[in-house]
Structure formats: C-alpha cells, structure tokens
Enzyme design. Structure first.
Site, PDB file in Angstrom:
ATOM      1  N   ARG A 121       0.846  -1.191   0.000  1.00 52.96           N
ATOM      2  CA  ARG A 121       0.000   0.000   0.000  1.00 52.96           C
ATOM      3  C   ARG A 121       0.877   1.235   0.000  1.00 52.96           C
ATOM      4  NH1 ARG A 121      -3.762  -2.142  -1.528  1.00 52.96           N
ATOM      5  NH2 ARG A 121      -5.857  -2.347  -0.685  1.00 52.96           N
ATOM      6  N   GLU A 135      -2.247   7.964  -4.198  1.00 55.58           N
ATOM      7  CA  GLU A 135      -2.490   7.540  -5.578  1.00 55.58           C
ATOM      8  C   GLU A 135      -3.948   7.821  -5.967  1.00 55.58           C
ATOM      9  OE1 GLU A 135      -1.464   3.302  -4.848  1.00 55.58           O
ATOM     10  OE2 GLU A 135      -3.507   2.853  -5.463  1.00 55.58           O
ATOM     11  N   HIS A 190      -0.799   0.355  -9.666  1.00 54.57           N
ATOM     12  CA  HIS A 190      -1.578  -0.501  -8.758  1.00 54.57           C
ATOM     13  C   HIS A 190      -2.221  -1.677  -9.520  1.00 54.57           C
ATOM     14  CE1 HIS A 190      -3.822  -0.432  -4.643  1.00 54.57           C
ATOM     15  NE2 HIS A 190      -3.759  -1.672  -5.114  1.00 54.57           N
TER      16      HIS A 190
END
Ligand code: DGY
Length: 321
Positions: free
Chosen positions: A238, A267, A285
């Site tokens: 993360r 993000e 991601h």
C-alpha cells in the site's frame, strides 16, 4: 414477500458478477465507471442496504452516517485499510474482503518489479526506444544480481509466503520481518529477523505488509539509509507504508540502487520526484491485475453479498470488533 435488499456497486465489474448478484439484489451500479465525487457516492449510497466498494472508496463515519440502512460492505480487495472497521462494528455493519484469490498474481507482480528494477529493464528499454543504442559494451546497463542473493520480505502473510516460495527457485537466502513467527517458515526456508537487520542484510527488499496507522511510513529516511547502496526496494502493498518523498531523496542520492513501486501515497497522484528519477519502475496498482485474479476478487465480493442476502455465513468476513 420482502423486497430485495438494495445494493450499490461503486465501480464497473465483470458482467458475470452482475448476473450472480441480480437475483438477490435491487442493484444500482456504476457500470460506466464514472469518477464519482464523494458527494455522489454519499447520495447514491444513502438508501442502500449493501455496498460493493473498492480500495479507493473510503468507508468512514461520514459515509456510514449517510447510509442509515447499511448492513454490509463487501470490498473487492484483500486490503481493507479504507474501511473504518470500528465504526462499521458500532453500527452493526458487516465487512468482507477478498483474500487468497489474488495471492499468486500479486506475488508474481512482486517478482516482476524486483527483476525489472534489479536488471534495469525499464531504464534500458527507454534508452533503446530513444534511439541511443549505438553499440554493445561490457559495462552497459549493469544491474544487480538476483540469483543466490538475499531477499528481505517485510510482512509474511499469504502474499509474503508466495513471494518467498518463488525465491527458492533463485536459491536465495530469505529473511523476513513480521509481528509473529510465520508457521510455515521452515517450509519456506525463511528466517525471522528484526526490521533493521533485514534492511542491513537484504539485497532486495519486498514490502507486503498491510497499511495501518502503525505501518505509516514504516520505510522512511532512516530505514532507507540502513539499506545497502546496491539494494532494491519493491512495494506492492500500500502507498503510505513508504515515505515517497524520502524515497525520492534516497534514489536521487544513490542511497539505494532502485525501487519498483505499484502503490503510492495519495495515488493516483504521484510524488512528482518519482517521475524524474530514472532508477524507479512505476506501475499503476496492478499487482492483482490478471483476468482470473480480478474476476476472482469481484466474484468473491459477490459471494459474500449473496451469503448476506440469503442469511448464510459470509465466506470471507473481516472482524469489525
Ligand atoms: C487489494 O486487493 O488490496 C489490491 O491492492 C487491489 O485493491
């Protein structure tokens, strides 16, 4: 007959997932995948009994207060740091996530980033595409060895174990740092050490720990300075676990050799420095982004919702107490 519970699906999902849910729910869904402002999410969720969310949807007291009928939040992700579990528990809202179905795909991606970073795949490809490859040379694009080196895994859950299992093929020494001892450490040939020792010893560090207040900036300037100058860092966990500003400084100063990142603080916005340092591999991601894994995640979220609608036990609940 009781009316079907009302479900909101906040993002576009695969058609088979909608088909699975349709007999059980009155569905409102964002199948156009529009970018909803927060106010739209709150308004669309307001009369819902059930929410199917993703990791970018914040489920917090504000949202819970806006949805007085809400009984279940199913997230299409294994991570659930975007959900205030205590607030859900207080309101009697159950929560589910999607473990297991993405483990192998995410471990593959950790390796993709590790290899690409260590062997400078993206840097050298950009150089080649820019037409700069005039001749072969002995000292061109020298990267780091992977085979036979030391791998440091921070967080030894399902994905960490899958990353470690792959390291056996590379005959690596595997160190890991985890709150508790991994029950499978002998099978994995992995040795538990303190974080500082792992950072000092590892040639390649992979972060696979969950994000929480306790792990915020777990890798900052001090930790980066403890790593070998030849080491690489991979984050597929993360954003927020790494202090991105400190990482940019460390990469610029050559305090570590390179980084492979799939997740970022704030993000999809990136720290601007990440776009200007060459020795970093950046992906958006996509750790779990294979078709089978992403369909598996969405379907598992759906199975949790179906279980809720039929009064069965949720297959993969998250404790809210
Ligand atoms: C997860 O499942 O937590 C992935 O990061 C996708 O959100």
């Amino acid at each position: 007959m009781n009316p079907r519970p009302k479900l909101l699906i906040t993002r576009k999902v695969f058609p088979e997932v909608i088909e699975r849910l349709a007999p059980y729910f009155d569905i409102d869904s964002n199948q156009d995948d529009d970018e909803w402002p927060r106010a739209t999410l709150l308004a669309r969720a307001a009369d819902r009994d059930a929410l199917f969310v993703v990791a970018s949807d914040r489920v917090d007291p504000e949202l819970l207060a806006a949805c007085p009928r809400l009984r279940i939040v199913a997230t299409g992700s294994v991570g659930y740091n975007h959900i205030d579990l205590a607030a859900c528990g207080e309101r009697g809202v159950v929560v589910s996530n999607t473990p297991d179905v993405l483990t192998e795909a995410t471990a593959d991606m950790a390796w993709a980033l590790l290899m690409a970073t260590a062997r400078r795949v993206c840097e050298s490809e950009h150089w080649l595409r820019a037409g700069k490859w005039g001749r072969w040379a002995f000292d061109q694009w020298l990267g780091a060895d992977v085979y036979g080196t030391t791998l440091g895994i921070v967080g030894m859950g399902r994905i960490g174990s899958a990353v470690a299992r792959r390291a056996r093929g590379f005959e690596m020494r595997v160190l890991y740092h985890n709150r508790s001892r991994a029950p499978n450490e002998a099978e994995l040939g992995a040795h538990r050490v303190e974080l500082d020792e792992l950072l000092r010893e590892a040639d390649h560090v992979v972060l696979v720990l969950p994000y929480s207040a306790a792990t915020h900036h777990a890798i900052g300037a001090r930790e980066l300075a403890a790593m070998k100058p030849t080491a690489t860092l991979v984050n597929i966990a993360r954003g927020g676990i790494v202090d991105d500003a400190a990482l940019v400084d460390a990469l610029r100063a050559g305090r570590i050799a390179g980084a492979g990142l799939d997740v970022y603080e704030n993000e999809p916005a990136l720290h601007p420095g990440l776009l200007t340092v060459p020795n970093v591999v950046l992906t958006p991601h996509v750790g779990s982004a294979t078709r089978s894994s992403r369909v598996g995640m969405a379907m598992l979220a759906a199975e949790n919702l179906v279980a809720f609608a039929t009064g069965a036990a949720l297959p993969t609940p998250v404790a809210t107490a």
